[in-house]
Motif scaffolding. Structure first.
Motif, PDB file in Angstrom:
ATOM      1  N   VAL A 133     -94.097  60.615-105.620  1.00  0.00           N
ATOM      2  CA  VAL A 133     -94.190  60.274-104.197  1.00  0.00           C
ATOM      3  C   VAL A 133     -93.185  61.156-103.458  1.00  0.00           C
ATOM      4  N   ASN A 134     -93.315  61.204-102.145  1.00  0.00           N
ATOM      5  CA  ASN A 134     -92.485  62.104-101.363  1.00  0.00           C
ATOM      6  C   ASN A 134     -90.997  61.755-101.418  1.00  0.00           C
ATOM      7  N   PHE A 135     -90.214  62.792-101.510  1.00  0.00           N
ATOM      8  CA  PHE A 135     -88.755  62.656-101.484  1.00  0.00           C
ATOM      9  C   PHE A 135     -88.321  62.094-100.137  1.00  0.00           C
ATOM     10  N   ILE A 136     -87.305  61.229-100.156  1.00  0.00           N
ATOM     11  CA  ILE A 136     -86.767  60.656 -98.931  1.00  0.00           C
ATOM     12  C   ILE A 136     -85.333  61.134 -98.749  1.00  0.00           C
ATOM     13  N   LYS A 137     -85.096  61.829 -97.668  1.00  0.00           N
ATOM     14  CA  LYS A 137     -83.738  62.291 -97.388  1.00  0.00           C
ATOM     15  C   LYS A 137     -82.846  61.121 -96.990  1.00  0.00           C
ATOM     16  N   ARG A 138     -81.586  61.211 -97.346  1.00  0.00           N
ATOM     17  CA  ARG A 138     -80.584  60.205 -97.032  1.00  0.00           C
ATOM     18  C   ARG A 138     -80.917  58.842 -97.640  1.00  0.00           C
ATOM     19  N   GLY A 139     -81.699  58.881 -98.719  1.00  0.00           N
ATOM     20  CA  GLY A 139     -81.983  57.669 -99.474  1.00  0.00           C
ATOM     21  C   GLY A 139     -81.038  57.584-100.655  1.00  0.00           C
ATOM     22  N   PRO A 148     -86.996  57.039-108.762  1.00  0.00           N
ATOM     23  CA  PRO A 148     -85.793  57.311-109.567  1.00  0.00           C
ATOM     24  C   PRO A 148     -84.544  57.388-108.691  1.00  0.00           C
ATOM     25  N   TYR A 149     -83.555  56.565-109.005  1.00  0.00           N
ATOM     26  CA  TYR A 149     -82.266  56.584-108.309  1.00  0.00           C
ATOM     27  C   TYR A 149     -81.181  56.947-109.308  1.00  0.00           C
ATOM     28  N   PHE A 150     -80.235  57.768-108.885  1.00  0.00           N
ATOM     29  CA  PHE A 150     -79.181  58.223-109.785  1.00  0.00           C
ATOM     30  C   PHE A 150     -78.054  57.196-109.880  1.00  0.00           C
ATOM     31  N   LEU A 151     -77.843  56.675-111.093  1.00  0.00           N
ATOM     32  CA  LEU A 151     -76.799  55.699-111.376  1.00  0.00           C
ATOM     33  C   LEU A 151     -76.766  54.592-110.315  1.00  0.00           C
ATOM     34  N   VAL A 205     -63.255  54.092-104.703  1.00  0.00           N
ATOM     35  CA  VAL A 205     -62.171  55.072-104.634  1.00  0.00           C
ATOM     36  C   VAL A 205     -61.137  54.558-103.633  1.00  0.00           C
ATOM     37  N   ASN A 206     -59.922  54.373-104.112  1.00  0.00           N
ATOM     38  CA  ASN A 206     -58.843  53.876-103.253  1.00  0.00           C
ATOM     39  C   ASN A 206     -59.229  52.571-102.550  1.00  0.00           C
ATOM     40  N   GLU A 207     -59.855  51.695-103.322  1.00  0.00           N
ATOM     41  CA  GLU A 207     -60.221  50.353-102.874  1.00  0.00           C
ATOM     42  C   GLU A 207     -61.277  50.349-101.776  1.00  0.00           C
ATOM     43  N   LYS A 208     -62.028  51.448-101.662  1.00  0.00           N
ATOM     44  CA  LYS A 208     -63.112  51.530-100.684  1.00  0.00           C
ATOM     45  C   LYS A 208     -64.348  52.147-101.332  1.00  0.00           C
ATOM     46  N   ALA A 209     -65.509  51.862-100.741  1.00  0.00           N
ATOM     47  CA  ALA A 209     -66.748  52.475-101.218  1.00  0.00           C
ATOM     48  C   ALA A 209     -66.733  53.962-100.868  1.00  0.00           C
ATOM     49  N   PHE A 210     -67.019  54.792-101.870  1.00  0.00           N
ATOM     50  CA  PHE A 210     -67.020  56.247-101.698  1.00  0.00           C
ATOM     51  C   PHE A 210     -68.391  56.777-102.082  1.00  0.00           C
ATOM     52  N   LEU A 211     -69.034  57.489-101.172  1.00  0.00           N
ATOM     53  CA  LEU A 211     -70.385  57.994-101.413  1.00  0.00           C
ATOM     54  C   LEU A 211     -70.336  59.338-102.130  1.00  0.00           C
ATOM     55  N   PHE A 212     -70.946  59.405-103.320  1.00  0.00           N
ATOM     56  CA  PHE A 212     -71.069  60.683-104.024  1.00  0.00           C
ATOM     57  C   PHE A 212     -72.520  61.154-103.942  1.00  0.00           C
ATOM     58  N   THR A 213     -72.693  62.458-103.987  1.00  0.00           N
ATOM     59  CA  THR A 213     -74.035  63.034-103.806  1.00  0.00           C
ATOM     60  C   THR A 213     -74.299  64.133-104.831  1.00  0.00           C
ATOM     61  N   VAL A 214     -75.504  64.143-105.377  1.00  0.00           N
ATOM     62  CA  VAL A 214     -75.962  65.246-106.220  1.00  0.00           C
ATOM     63  C   VAL A 214     -76.612  66.266-105.291  1.00  0.00           C
ATOM     64  N   LYS A 225     -81.522  71.535-104.040  1.00  0.00           N
ATOM     65  CA  LYS A 225     -81.926  72.856-103.575  1.00  0.00           C
ATOM     66  C   LYS A 225     -83.239  72.746-102.793  1.00  0.00           C
ATOM     67  N   LEU A 226     -83.176  73.088-101.512  1.00  0.00           N
ATOM     68  CA  LEU A 226     -84.367  73.095-100.647  1.00  0.00           C
ATOM     69  C   LEU A 226     -85.106  71.752-100.682  1.00  0.00           C
ATOM     70  N   ALA A 227     -84.353  70.671-100.623  1.00  0.00           N
ATOM     71  CA  ALA A 227     -84.980  69.344-100.621  1.00  0.00           C
ATOM     72  C   ALA A 227     -85.735  69.127 -99.315  1.00  0.00           C
ATOM     73  N   SER A 228     -86.917  68.530 -99.430  1.00  0.00           N
ATOM     74  CA  SER A 228     -87.747  68.312 -98.253  1.00  0.00           C
ATOM     75  C   SER A 228     -88.593  67.061 -98.452  1.00  0.00           C
ATOM     76  N   GLN A 229     -88.821  66.344 -97.369  1.00  0.00           N
ATOM     77  CA  GLN A 229     -89.679  65.163 -97.434  1.00  0.00           C
ATOM     78  C   GLN A 229     -91.150  65.550 -97.569  1.00  0.00           C
ATOM     79  N   ASN A 230     -91.436  66.846 -97.521  1.00  0.00           N
ATOM     80  CA  ASN A 230     -92.792  67.343 -97.754  1.00  0.00           C
ATOM     81  C   ASN A 230     -93.042  67.643 -99.228  1.00  0.00           C
ATOM     82  N   LYS A 231     -92.005  67.442-100.055  1.00  0.00           N
ATOM     83  CA  LYS A 231     -92.133  67.660-101.491  1.00  0.00           C
ATOM     84  C   LYS A 231     -92.105  66.325-102.220  1.00  0.00           C
ATOM     85  N   LEU A 232     -92.740  66.298-103.398  1.00  0.00           N
ATOM     86  CA  LEU A 232     -92.636  65.123-104.256  1.00  0.00           C
ATOM     87  C   LEU A 232     -91.258  65.112-104.920  1.00  0.00           C
TER      88      LEU A 232
END
Length: 231
Positions: A32-38, A8-11, A47-56, A59-66
C-alpha cells in the motif's frame, strides 16, 4: 483462524506486538502507499526523561510509491547515531545487557529496502518474545491489487481462510462490521489501554518504542502484558 493485517512499522510500541501475538497469522501490509510522517520509519524512545523521536532516513520517499518500493538512505550515518543514543540513554536500564545486542543486530541488518528491513526487525523481536505467530507478507499473496481499503483487507482474509479479523481499536472508523459478516468473517478490535512500568525515576511516558519496554521489563513480564485479554 484469526488474522491481523498492519503496515510495517519500525520497532513499534508494544500494542503492535500484542496484535501479532493475538492472531494465528499476521500479514505485513507492504503493498500500500507509503505515508509520510507516519510510523513506518520512525518512533519514540526515552532520552533525558522525555520522548525522543528517531527516524530511519529514506531515499526519495513518496506517497506515490508503495511501502515495498522505498529504500533506506544508505549514505546516512543514522545507524551509528541511533545506536549511540540508545546506548547512552539506556545503559543503566535493568535489561540493557540482554536487550542492546538484539537492537544492535536489528539496526545493523544490511538491507536497503525499508519493508524487508522492518520485517526482519519484527521477526527478531517476535523470536525474543517467543511469539509463534505465522508472519506473511501482503505483496507475496496473490490477490486483486486494484481493490482498496476494506475490500482489499477482506480479500486477503478470504485468501487465508480467516474466520476472524483482528484490528487495533483505532481502526474502528475504517471498517463496516456487516461487510465482514457477509463474508463469514467476524471483525474484532483489540483494546488500546496502555501498560505502565518503572522508567528510571521519571514520570511514566507511555506508547514508546518496544525498545523502551524491553529495556525496563523482563521477557516474561512483557509476555504477560501481551497475553492480557482486552478484545
Amino acid at each position: 483462524m484469526r488474522v491481523a493485517i498492519m503496515q510495517p512499522y519500525f520497532l513499534p510500541y508494544i500494542g503492535y506486538f500484542k496484535l501479532i501475538s493475538q492472531v494465528d497469522t499476521f500479514v505485513v501490509y507492504d503493498d500500500v502507499n507509503f505515508i509520510k510522517r507516519g510510523w513506518i520509519n520512525r518512533n519514540n524512545i526515552l532520552v533525558n526523561e522525555k520522548a525522543f523521536l528517531f527516524t530511519v532516513p529514506l531515499k526519495l520517499a513518496s506517497q506515490n510509491k508503495l511501502i515495498n518500493e522505498i529504500e533506506i538512505d544508505i549514505n546516512s550515518i543514522w545507524k551509528d547515531s541511533l545506536l549511540k543514543t540508545i546506548q547512552l540513554s539506556y545503559a543503566k536500564a535493568p535489561f540493557f545487557e540482554e536487550v542492546y545486542p538484539i537492537i544492535e543486530e536489528i539496526v545493523g541488518f544490511k538491507e536497503k529496502n525499508i519493508s524487508k528491513f522492518i520485517i526482519y526487525s519484527l521477526k527478531r523481536i517476535c523470536d525474543f518474545l517467543d511469539i509463534k505467530t505465522n508472519i506473511l507478507i501482503s505483496s507475496e499473496i496473490r490477490k486483486n491489487n486494484d481493490l482498496k481499503g476494506q475490500e482489499k483487507i477482506i480479500e486477503i482474509c478470504q485468501k487465508l481462510g480467516a474466520t476472524e479479523y483482528l484490528n487495533a481499536s483505532g481502526g474502528k472508523d475504517l471498517y463496516e462490521q456487516n461487510e465482514f459478516l457477509n463474508k463469514n468473517i467476524c471483525l474484532k478490535f483489540i483494546g488500546s489501554s496502555s501498560i505502565t512500568y518503572s522508567q528510571f525515576k521519571n514520570t511514566f511516558i507511555p506508547y514508546l518504542s518496544i525498545i523502551d519496554v524491553m529495556m525496563f521489563n523482563s521477557s516474561k513480564s512483557i509476555v504477560e502484558f501481551l497475553n492480557s485479554d482486552n478484545l
